[in-house]
Scaffold this active site. Structure first.
Site, PDB file in Angstrom:
ATOM      1  N   GLU A 421      65.103  -3.080  22.500  1.00 35.52           N
ATOM      2  CA  GLU A 421      63.718  -3.208  22.020  1.00 35.52           C
ATOM      3  C   GLU A 421      63.363  -2.188  20.945  1.00 35.52           C
ATOM      4  O   GLU A 421      62.421  -1.420  21.080  1.00 35.52           O
ATOM      5  CB  GLU A 421      62.749  -3.082  23.211  1.00 35.52           C
ATOM      6  CG  GLU A 421      62.757  -4.306  24.119  1.00 35.52           C
ATOM      7  CD  GLU A 421      62.051  -5.518  23.526  1.00 35.52           C
ATOM      8  OE1 GLU A 421      61.578  -5.439  22.377  1.00 35.52           O
ATOM      9  OE2 GLU A 421      61.990  -6.542  24.224  1.00 35.52           O
ATOM     10  N   GLU A 498      68.468 -10.033  29.632  1.00 34.68           N
ATOM     11  CA  GLU A 498      67.511  -9.837  30.725  1.00 34.68           C
ATOM     12  C   GLU A 498      66.978 -11.209  31.104  1.00 34.68           C
ATOM     13  O   GLU A 498      66.612 -11.998  30.236  1.00 34.68           O
ATOM     14  CB  GLU A 498      66.331  -8.941  30.294  1.00 34.68           C
ATOM     15  CG  GLU A 498      66.752  -7.521  29.991  1.00 34.68           C
ATOM     16  CD  GLU A 498      65.606  -6.624  29.482  1.00 34.68           C
ATOM     17  OE1 GLU A 498      64.431  -6.908  29.782  1.00 34.68           O
ATOM     18  OE2 GLU A 498      65.921  -5.652  28.788  1.00 34.68           O
TER      19      GLU A 498
HETATM   20  C1  IPT Z   1      61.867  -5.866  28.553  1.00 33.70           C
HETATM   21  C2  IPT Z   1      62.515  -4.531  28.414  1.00 33.70           C
HETATM   22  O1  IPT Z   1      63.689  -4.614  27.648  1.00 33.70           O
HETATM   23  C3  IPT Z   1      62.852  -3.920  29.726  1.00 33.70           C
HETATM   24  O2  IPT Z   1      63.182  -2.578  29.522  1.00 33.70           O
HETATM   25  C4  IPT Z   1      61.709  -4.050  30.677  1.00 33.70           C
HETATM   26  O3  IPT Z   1      60.622  -3.340  30.186  1.00 33.70           O
HETATM   27  C5  IPT Z   1      61.329  -5.474  30.815  1.00 33.70           C
HETATM   28  O4  IPT Z   1      60.937  -5.980  29.572  1.00 33.70           O
HETATM   29  C6  IPT Z   1      60.144  -5.673  31.739  1.00 33.70           C
HETATM   30  O5  IPT Z   1      60.302  -5.084  32.970  1.00 33.70           O
HETATM   31  S1  IPT Z   1      61.024  -6.149  27.033  1.00 33.70           S
HETATM   32  C7  IPT Z   1      59.785  -7.352  27.221  1.00 33.70           C
HETATM   33  C8  IPT Z   1      59.053  -7.462  25.897  1.00 33.70           C
HETATM   34  C9  IPT Z   1      60.285  -8.662  27.611  1.00 33.70           C
END
Ligand code: IPT
Length: 975
Positions: A421, A498
């Site tokens: 990010e 993710e």
């Molecule tokens: C995403 C992040 O990469 C991760 O570190 C964490 O914050 C997650 O979200 C939420 O728990 S970024 C988001 C804009 C999808």
């Protein structure tokens, strides 16, 4: 730089006076750990620091002591919290954004200790002072002389201390600043914590020793040959020898040897011990032979597409923050392997180097991610984002080099990630280019490169199922840069770096993702967000443990419980989400087919056969084992299946005594490094016989009595509400549509569901029940009601039809929505309260853990026992939990009485010592106070869970849509 020159703090420079980065090596050179108690003073800012604290003669006797490694804000949080408290923000910088400046209020730790250089410490060569992790910026003195300064919290820094060390006693002083220019590059979603949080040591560098090693250990799957070439950085590199005794390899540094080897994979983590030696130093390596390639648009290891069943792992311990012991690291990997996890993304920084040693040994695929995140700039439209500002380029490259150099010899590390990010920009592209040149053997990952111009895989976060499907079909929207479209669409694989945000109850929808990963070659799996809840362990005044999240330390800016989104609880107990994941990704799929009386075992692994497994079977009648044994199934090669007939003993069984199920389990045949023999890897079930239908019987007439009604042994009040069955006080049951919102109900991409539920037009949390009419007849008692909230336009008609038949009390509830219900219901069922003594729970149905419509893969049919306490899932942020699904019957017993509830055929249930409203109101588990009744929800349906807290909501097929419906439950009380 004079003593009071603090320019380095706000300098974008990554450091000064440092040695070149190199691999973390296990060397026989002398080393002296400097871990332990240090003198410590916390200054409020640069203006408040202690002049001359680095001088050997400085008297720090009055200072506190603090352990190294540790994070200073984690000190005595139940008590005086002498060094400030943790602060949690997700994306926002907790200070004014004005790069590279940071606030004057800049907590600064001053550390000092003395140490004695052992008499036998070599007189020749160099002596290096190594810091493995200091958060965030620091300067170092030895015997009063400044060695330099450093940044890059989760990266190693080495200084040459040789010329400043003395025989005997020496003094080391370190000044550590919480905030620095580097803080702009370290905006990860986690607690802001500071200090020397990883080990510190003095390490000797012998003359003509081994400065650095880069072992290239490839595997050619076509020939079975491993090729080893070890680059050695040494004054006498040409004299360095590389030996691998087990393989008979004895070559010079830089030479190549090819021999037949067993390859390294995450499934078969075969390592060979190697030694790199000069006359003055020996370095031990553990070599894993494997080749990683992007080929035919796929990520391949040793020539095969792999499927990543991964998790994002932050380093976390509820007592010590990001300082972890090796035991904790090993524990994480054991829990992962026991739950069929095969990959880790080291979100969002390189882990303690010892974790990667364990990954090599235990076997997981690793995406090693650089310590880089500038997420807070998103709130400024990415203006001044360091990723695209030239002055930050050196810092970006420095970080990448320190990660790659440190970790380049790990077999488990198959991919480098630039960070997280940080939007996009030339500095990221430069990192990628540098890494590809330095290490052509590993692809580059970075999610923020949307067009994949400088990365080797198309990576996304939280893409929903439909989009993932389109990507799998290569029919996704084109790239912004048309020139890159072909590359992204056809030449590289797709991963979800993710997905399935594991916040609170959930994540839902993992099965559907897994199906897409299995269906589309291009979709090579992903990494659940995230591994662990970052809760901070605290205790109430009366000693009860609880876990803090954002805001619990009165931080002025915080992101609440968004940091509590892991598959394991802060104390590392697996949450239901992990149990579900284990089932969803199981590497062996067992299908029990009653029709053909066959069991199929499909090996979904990428490399290993199933020779490490054995199989057991059991037949249960209404959850009671009637026969069991072992099942012989030959070893199945990766990607293949085997079919065997049902064991003969199953055919020989007599008539079923109730609903009959055959369960086949695959368990480890022998001990592994991460689990003992007998550990369950996978299971499958098939139904052999259905339950006998409930025989209809004589009905008992309902009779009106003084102040109510009676139906057999059931008593009702004047409003037709059940009050007792056979003398047992049962209040209710009456229609209930409410659940304590889950994190996924509360947050949510798009409109959070809870907004609709709490909207005045619906207000499902405060429904009122109005009786429209009561009829007592020969057939039973009928109570017509209308259920709606004050002020609401919509309501639910609910008719309760009670009958007594075959010795059992039966209730059919008919519901009919009135008005415009254009959102899914939280639940559809009834709620009753019963005496508190009924504490023992038993059921036949889905279990043993909680399950909802879209988190039900791990629920198998069986007979389970628990207690009311055991039925609660201890989410750090209280919310709906603990529902058991597909329940045929459940009983609550205690004090000599049993209330048994029957489904017709099934229901879901929860039982709690508090109400849904109590759960909803609580902010932490210790806010929940037990009432003097138990509250039982018996549900015909529950809305799925989804993962809308960060990602898609509940899939259409798992939504509980309001429509006319009827459901039936039976009740029986026995003494
Ligand atoms: C995403 C992040 O990469 C991760 O570190 C964490 O914050 C997650 O979200 C939420 O728990 S970024 C988001 C804009 C999808």
């Amino acid at each position: 730089m004079s003593r009071t020159d603090f320019t380095y703090v706000e300098s974008v420079s990554p450091g000064s006076g440092r040695r070149d980065p190199r691999a973390a090596l296990a060397s026989d050179a002398a080393a002296l750990s400097l871990d332990g108690e240090w003198r410590f003073n916390l200054a409020a800012g640069l203006h408040d620091t202690t002049e001359g604290f680095e001088a050997p003669g400085f008297d720090a006797a009055a200072w506190d002591t603090l352990a190294v490694p540790s994070m200073w804000q984690m000190t005595d949080l139940d008590g005086a919290a002498p060094y400030g408290k943790p602060q949690y923000t997700n994306t926002y910088y907790p200070f004014p954004v004005d790069p590279p400046r940071v606030p004057d209020a800049n907590p600064t730790g001053e550390y000092r200790r003395t140490f004695t250089l052992p008499a036998e410490w070599p007189a020749t060569g160099r002596t290096v002072l190594r810091f493995e992790g200091v958060d965030s910026a620091f300067a170092v003195w030895v015997n009063g002389t400044l060695l330099g300064d450093g940044k890059g919290s989760r990266l190693p820094t080495e200084f040459d201390a040789t010329d400043h060390l003395a025989a005997g006693e020496n003094t080391i002083a370190v000044r550590v600043h919480q905030w620095s220019a580097a803080s702009y590059l370290e905006d990860q979603d986690m607690w802001w914590l500071s200090g020397i949080f990883r080990p510190v040591a003095l390490v000797h560098r012998p003359e003509q020793g081994i400065e650095d090693v880069f072992a290239h250990a490839d595997y050619d799957h076509a020939t079975g040959l491993g090729t080893l070439r070890v680059e050695v950085a040494s004054e006498i590199a040409a004299n360095a020898r590389v030996t691998v005794p087990e393989l008979g390899i004895d070559i010079a540094a830089g030479e190549t040897a090819s021999v037949a080897v067993e390859p390294w994979t995450a499934e078969t983590p075969r390592l060979y011990d190697a030694v790199v030696a000069t006359d003055t130093e020996r370095v031990s390596l553990r070599i894993g032979f494997r080749t990683v390639k992007i080929e035919d648009g796929l990520l391949k290891v040793n020539g095969k597409r792999i499927l990543l069943r991964g998790v994002n792992r932050h380093e976390w311990d509820p007592d010590t923050g990001r300082t972890l012991t090796v035991e904790t690291m090993r524990r994480d990997l054991e829990i992962m392997k026991r739950h069929n996890v095969n990959a880790v993304r080291t979100s969002h920084y390189p882990p303690d180097r010892r974790f990667l040693d364990l990954c090599d040994e235990i076997g997981v695929w690793v995406i090693d991610e650089c310590d880089l995140e500038t997420h807070g700039f998103v709130h400024h439209e990415w203006r001044d984002n360091p990723s695209d500002v030239p002055m930050w380029k050196e810092a970006y490259l420095d970080r990448m080099a320190r990660m790659v150099e440190r970790d380049k010899n790990h077999a488990s590390v198959i991919i480098w990630s630039l960070g997280n990010e940080s939007h996009t920009g030339a500095n990221l592209a430069a990192m990628s280019q540098w890494a590809k040149e330095r290490d052509p053997g590993r692809p580059i990952h970075y999610e923020g490169d949307w067009d994949s111009g400088y990365t080797d895989m198309y990576s996304r976060m939280y893409a929903d199922h439909a989009e993932t499907d389109r990507i799998g079909l290569k029919s996704e929207a084109p790239t912004n840069d048309p020139a890159l479209d072909h590359h992204r669409r056809h030449e590289i694989p797709f991963v979800l770096c993710e997905y399935a945000h594991a916040m609170g109850n959930g994540p839902g929808g993992m099965s559907e993702y897994q199906r897409l990963f299995e269906q589309h070659e291009r979709c090579q799996g992903g990494f659940i967000w995230e591994w662990i809840d970052h809760g901070v362990r605290l205790h109430t005044a009366d000693g009860r443990e609880w876990f803090a999240y954002g805001g619990d330390f009165d931080e002025p800016i915080h992101d609440g419980n968004f940091v509590i989104d892991g598959l394991i609880f802060p104390n590392r107990e697996p949450s239901p989400g992990l149990v579900e994941f284990k089932k969803v990704v199981e590497p062996v799929r067992i299908t029990v087919q009653p029709g053909s009386r066959a069991v199929t075992v499909a090996n979904l692994r990428d490399f290993a056969d199933t020779g490490d497994l054995k199989y057991t079977w059991a037949v249960e009648d209404e959850g009671v084992t009637v026969a069991e044994g072992e099942l012989e199934i030959r070893a199945v090669a990766a990607g293949e299946s085997a079919i065997v007939e049902f064991p003969a003993a199953v055919a020989a069984l007599g008539a079923a005594g109730g609903e009959r199920w055959l369960t086949v389990r695959a368990v480890l045949a022998k001990d592994e490094s991460w689990a003992d023999a007998g550990h369950e890897i996978a299971w499958g079930q098939g139904q052999l016989a259905a339950a006998a239908p409930v025989a209809a019987g004589e009905r008992t007439p309902a009779v009106a009595e003084d102040r109510g009604y009676r139906l057999g042994n059931a008593a009702f009040d004047a409003l037709g509400r059940l009050t007792a069955i056979g003398g047992l006080e049962v209040e209710g049951p009456r229609l209930d549509l409410w659940r304590a919102p889950t994190d996924n109900d509360l947050l949510g991409w798009g409109v959070p569901l809870v907004n609709e539920w709490r909207d005045r037009n619906a207000a499902l949390y405060r429904l009122e029940h109005k009786v429209l009419g009561i009829k007592s007849t020969e057939d039973g008692l009928t109570v017509a009601t209308r259920v709606g909230a004050g002020g609401a336009a919509i309501a639910m008609g609910a008719v309760y039809r009670w009958r007594r038949e075959g010795g059992r009390l039966w209730l059919t509830v008919e519901v009919a929505p009135e008005g415009k219900w254009d959102f899914p219901l939280p639940r559809l069922g009834v709620r009753a309260s019963v005496p508190k003594g009924l504490n023992e729970v038993e059921w036949f149905g889905g279990g043993p853990g909680e399950a909802y419509a879209d988190t039900r893969a791990a629920a198998r049919v069986g007979r389970f026992r628990s207690t009311v306490a055991g039925m609660q899932t201890p989410y750090v942020f209280p919310q709906e939990n603990g529902s058991r699904i597909d329940v045929r019957w459940a009983s609550l017993s205690g004090e000599g009485r049993t209330l048994k509830v029957f489904g017709a055929p099934e229901f879901a249930f929860t039982v709690r010592p508090w109400t849904s409203e109590d759960l909803d109101a609580a902010r932490h588990p210790h806010d929940l106070v037990e009432r003097d009744r138990l509250y039982v929800n018996l549900d015909a349906g529950l809305q799925g869970v989804g993962s809308a807290a960060c990602g898609p909501g509940v899939l259409p097929q798992h939504r509980l849509l309001p429509e006319a419906a009827a459901f039936t439950l039976g009740f029986e009380v026995t003494e």
